[in-house]
Design a protein around this motif. Sequence first.
Motif, PDB file in Angstrom:
ATOM      1  N   ARG A  21     104.927  67.370  49.265  1.00 12.23           N
ATOM      2  CA  ARG A  21     105.408  65.990  49.392  1.00 12.23           C
ATOM      3  C   ARG A  21     105.615  65.364  48.015  1.00 12.23           C
ATOM      4  O   ARG A  21     106.582  64.641  47.793  1.00 12.23           O
ATOM      5  CB  ARG A  21     104.397  65.193  50.214  1.00 12.23           C
ATOM      6  CG  ARG A  21     104.985  64.013  50.874  1.00 12.23           C
ATOM      7  CD  ARG A  21     104.072  63.477  51.948  1.00 12.23           C
ATOM      8  NE  ARG A  21     104.406  62.079  52.138  1.00 12.23           N
ATOM      9  CZ  ARG A  21     103.573  61.145  52.479  1.00 12.23           C
ATOM     10  NH1 ARG A  21     102.318  61.437  52.700  1.00 12.23           N
ATOM     11  NH2 ARG A  21     103.961  59.909  52.618  1.00 12.23           N
ATOM     12  N   TRP A  22     104.704  65.640  47.088  1.00 11.35           N
ATOM     13  CA  TRP A  22     104.864  65.122  45.737  1.00 11.35           C
ATOM     14  C   TRP A  22     106.122  65.687  45.085  1.00 11.35           C
ATOM     15  O   TRP A  22     106.843  64.979  44.388  1.00 11.35           O
ATOM     16  CB  TRP A  22     103.631  65.418  44.892  1.00 11.35           C
ATOM     17  CG  TRP A  22     103.812  65.026  43.455  1.00 11.35           C
ATOM     18  CD1 TRP A  22     103.818  65.847  42.373  1.00 11.35           C
ATOM     19  CD2 TRP A  22     104.035  63.702  42.938  1.00 11.35           C
ATOM     20  NE1 TRP A  22     104.031  65.124  41.226  1.00 11.35           N
ATOM     21  CE2 TRP A  22     104.168  63.805  41.540  1.00 11.35           C
ATOM     22  CE3 TRP A  22     104.151  62.446  43.516  1.00 11.35           C
ATOM     23  CZ2 TRP A  22     104.401  62.697  40.717  1.00 11.35           C
ATOM     24  CZ3 TRP A  22     104.382  61.351  42.707  1.00 11.35           C
ATOM     25  CH2 TRP A  22     104.502  61.490  41.317  1.00 11.35           C
ATOM     26  N   ALA A  23     106.413  66.966  45.311  1.00  8.62           N
ATOM     27  CA  ALA A  23     107.607  67.584  44.731  1.00  8.62           C
ATOM     28  C   ALA A  23     108.879  66.876  45.211  1.00  8.62           C
ATOM     29  O   ALA A  23     109.864  66.803  44.472  1.00  8.62           O
ATOM     30  CB  ALA A  23     107.666  69.068  45.084  1.00  8.62           C
ATOM     31  N   LEU A  24     108.857  66.330  46.418  1.00  2.00           N
ATOM     32  CA  LEU A  24     110.020  65.633  46.944  1.00  2.00           C
ATOM     33  C   LEU A  24     110.208  64.248  46.325  1.00  2.00           C
ATOM     34  O   LEU A  24     111.329  63.809  46.113  1.00  2.00           O
ATOM     35  CB  LEU A  24     109.912  65.489  48.459  1.00  2.00           C
ATOM     36  CG  LEU A  24     110.037  66.785  49.250  1.00  2.00           C
ATOM     37  CD1 LEU A  24     109.681  66.547  50.710  1.00  2.00           C
ATOM     38  CD2 LEU A  24     111.438  67.349  49.131  1.00  2.00           C
ATOM     39  N   ILE A  25     109.108  63.551  46.037  1.00  2.00           N
ATOM     40  CA  ILE A  25     109.242  62.186  45.528  1.00  2.00           C
ATOM     41  C   ILE A  25     109.082  62.082  44.014  1.00  2.00           C
ATOM     42  O   ILE A  25     109.461  61.067  43.430  1.00  2.00           O
ATOM     43  CB  ILE A  25     108.275  61.211  46.225  1.00  2.00           C
ATOM     44  CG1 ILE A  25     106.828  61.523  45.894  1.00  2.00           C
ATOM     45  CG2 ILE A  25     108.513  61.185  47.709  1.00  2.00           C
ATOM     46  CD1 ILE A  25     105.880  60.434  46.335  1.00  2.00           C
ATOM     47  N   GLU A  26     108.568  63.119  43.372  1.00  2.00           N
ATOM     48  CA  GLU A  26     108.363  63.071  41.922  1.00  2.00           C
ATOM     49  C   GLU A  26     109.634  62.714  41.143  1.00  2.00           C
ATOM     50  O   GLU A  26     109.573  61.874  40.236  1.00  2.00           O
ATOM     51  CB  GLU A  26     107.788  64.389  41.417  1.00  2.00           C
ATOM     52  CG  GLU A  26     107.520  64.378  39.922  1.00  2.00           C
ATOM     53  CD  GLU A  26     106.951  65.695  39.430  1.00  2.00           C
ATOM     54  OE1 GLU A  26     106.293  65.662  38.375  1.00  2.00           O
ATOM     55  OE2 GLU A  26     107.164  66.734  40.080  1.00  2.00           O
ATOM     56  N   PRO A  27     110.801  63.283  41.480  1.00  5.66           N
ATOM     57  CA  PRO A  27     112.001  62.919  40.712  1.00  5.66           C
ATOM     58  C   PRO A  27     112.338  61.429  40.800  1.00  5.66           C
ATOM     59  O   PRO A  27     112.766  60.824  39.819  1.00  5.66           O
ATOM     60  CB  PRO A  27     113.111  63.764  41.342  1.00  5.66           C
ATOM     61  CG  PRO A  27     112.409  64.890  42.010  1.00  5.66           C
ATOM     62  CD  PRO A  27     111.077  64.359  42.434  1.00  5.66           C
ATOM     63  N   VAL A  28     112.107  60.826  41.949  1.00  5.64           N
ATOM     64  CA  VAL A  28     112.392  59.401  42.121  1.00  5.64           C
ATOM     65  C   VAL A  28     111.424  58.566  41.284  1.00  5.64           C
ATOM     66  O   VAL A  28     111.817  57.639  40.577  1.00  5.64           O
ATOM     67  CB  VAL A  28     112.313  59.001  43.608  1.00  5.64           C
ATOM     68  CG1 VAL A  28     112.526  57.515  43.787  1.00  5.64           C
ATOM     69  CG2 VAL A  28     113.323  59.795  44.416  1.00  5.64           C
ATOM     70  N   VAL A  29     110.142  58.907  41.344  1.00  7.36           N
ATOM     71  CA  VAL A  29     109.124  58.182  40.578  1.00  7.36           C
ATOM     72  C   VAL A  29     109.343  58.383  39.086  1.00  7.36           C
ATOM     73  O   VAL A  29     109.245  57.438  38.293  1.00  7.36           O
ATOM     74  CB  VAL A  29     107.705  58.621  41.000  1.00  7.36           C
ATOM     75  CG1 VAL A  29     106.644  58.008  40.110  1.00  7.36           C
ATOM     76  CG2 VAL A  29     107.451  58.257  42.452  1.00  7.36           C
ATOM     77  N   THR A  30     109.689  59.600  38.676  1.00  2.00           N
ATOM     78  CA  THR A  30     109.935  59.897  37.269  1.00  2.00           C
ATOM     79  C   THR A  30     111.141  59.115  36.752  1.00  2.00           C
ATOM     80  O   THR A  30     111.108  58.572  35.647  1.00  2.00           O
ATOM     81  CB  THR A  30     110.141  61.409  37.071  1.00  2.00           C
ATOM     82  OG1 THR A  30     108.983  62.093  37.549  1.00  2.00           O
ATOM     83  CG2 THR A  30     110.355  61.760  35.613  1.00  2.00           C
ATOM     84  N   ALA A  31     112.192  59.032  37.557  1.00  4.27           N
ATOM     85  CA  ALA A  31     113.379  58.266  37.159  1.00  4.27           C
ATOM     86  C   ALA A  31     113.041  56.779  37.035  1.00  4.27           C
ATOM     87  O   ALA A  31     113.476  56.111  36.094  1.00  4.27           O
ATOM     88  CB  ALA A  31     114.504  58.478  38.163  1.00  4.27           C
TER      89      ALA A  31
END
Length: 134
Positions: A21-31
């Motif tokens: 689940r983190w792998a799915l949302i990490e790019p959004v949070v990182t951006a």
Amino acid sequence: MGSQRAVRGGKPYASDLSDERWALIEPVVTAWKAAHPSVSGPQGRYEMREIVNAILFQSRTGCQWSLLPHGLPPRSAVMYYYTAWRKDGTDKATTGRDAAKKVPGRTRGLAVDVLGLVIAVVVSGSFDPRQRHR
């Protein structure tokens, strides 16, 4: 790998994000983080995954912000991100069909977490009852 808390030997909470689940949302949070640099440095003092875990913990348990467990980042840091994400709409959960559909014959569905971050997208053909057995 999991969160730093888990790596250091702390037990995960039931509300913690799984690695998948983190792998799915990490790019959004990182951006988001890249667009909003921290005053304490580009990365900030706390892992973004732990910030999200703390928000999910509070949301799931309904505890007061001041009662967040010691294994999570401090209330002030968690509330900073929570209020920033509420203010700019990052937390909004949007599910359902694409109301502004521009591609005929396609239906789009989003699955999002409590922050409104995309977990899954489904695109399927639409059924039009006017078009019978062609």
